[in-house]
Design an enzyme around this catalytic site. Sequence first.
Site, PDB file in Angstrom:
ATOM      1  CB  CYS A   1      -0.985  -0.017   1.168  1.00 39.73           C
ATOM      2  SG  CYS A   1      -0.228   0.000   2.815  1.00 39.73           S
TER       3      CYS A   1
ATOM      4  NE  ARG B   1      -4.546   1.433   1.740  1.00 38.74           N
ATOM      5  CZ  ARG B   1      -4.358   2.170   0.659  1.00 38.74           C
ATOM      6  NH1 ARG B   1      -5.226   2.116  -0.336  1.00 38.74           N
ATOM      7  NH2 ARG B   1      -3.309   2.973   0.577  1.00 38.74           N
TER       8      ARG B   1
ATOM      9  CG  ASP C   1      -5.357   5.972   2.366  1.00 36.72           C
ATOM     10  OD1 ASP C   1      -5.424   5.589   3.540  1.00 36.72           O
ATOM     11  OD2 ASP C   1      -4.513   6.778   1.941  1.00 36.72           O
TER      12      ASP C   1
HETATM   13  P1  4NP Z   1      -1.835   2.811   4.051  1.00 35.39           P
HETATM   14  O1  4NP Z   1      -2.523   4.139   4.626  1.00 35.39           O
HETATM   15  O2  4NP Z   1      -1.271   3.168   2.696  1.00 35.39           O
HETATM   16  O3  4NP Z   1      -2.957   1.835   3.961  1.00 35.39           O
HETATM   17  O4  4NP Z   1      -0.761   2.405   5.050  1.00 35.39           O
HETATM   18  C1  4NP Z   1      -1.879   5.367   4.717  1.00 35.39           C
HETATM   19  C2  4NP Z   1      -1.030   5.612   5.759  1.00 35.39           C
HETATM   20  C3  4NP Z   1      -0.425   6.851   5.878  1.00 35.39           C
HETATM   21  C4  4NP Z   1      -0.683   7.833   4.940  1.00 35.39           C
HETATM   22  C5  4NP Z   1      -1.535   7.584   3.900  1.00 35.39           C
HETATM   23  C6  4NP Z   1      -2.127   6.338   3.783  1.00 35.39           C
HETATM   24  N1  4NP Z   1      -0.094   9.116   5.083  1.00 35.39           N
HETATM   25  O5  4NP Z   1      -0.403  10.001   4.275  1.00 35.39           O
HETATM   26  O6  4NP Z   1       0.723   9.317   5.988  1.00 35.39           O
END
Ligand code: 4NP
Length: 151
Positions: A9, A15, A123
């Site tokens: 991800c 995720r 997300d």
């Molecule tokens: P992930 O979610 O891609 O599912 O781990 C996110 C975690 C952090 C961020 C964006 C999405 N962020 O912008 O810090």
Amino acid sequence: MSKKILMVCLGNICRSPLAEGILKSKVSNKNIIVDSAGTAAYHIGKSPDKRSIDIAEQHNIDISLQKARELSVNDLDDFDLIYAMDKTNFDNIISLAETDLQHNKVRMIMNEVYPNENIDVPDPYYGGDKGFHDVYKMLDKATDKIVDKIL
Ligand code: 4NP
């Protein structure tokens, strides 16, 4: 069949750690390696988001010991199947691929359930707990299909 699976991800804290934990729980005792990584470097070394840890724990899965890492080009050689959670992740992974072999390992994870539809696992980072429930349900379905495919 394929034995090394990588979940990818953006941050590797919401995720893909869940995808890793859920798939691991379904292939325990089998000779399958499951890992996860993020396309961005923001959260390297951090534990999963508390909301992901909590939703996993509600299903008796412990992801609390995972640590975020960044996807590297070596992963495209090391793993047999690389699952992107969404289209942006997919495009970022593909941009690292240099060979057809590397390119062909990369999949949209929900295409295992809904082939060719390119549905994103949304997300959940900026949303509430409901988003994490929905992500869990989607990944539970997708990992059932992955298990059918690899075992
Ligand atoms: P992930 O979610 O891609 O599912 O781990 C996110 C975690 C952090 C961020 C964006 C999405 N962020 O912008 O810090």
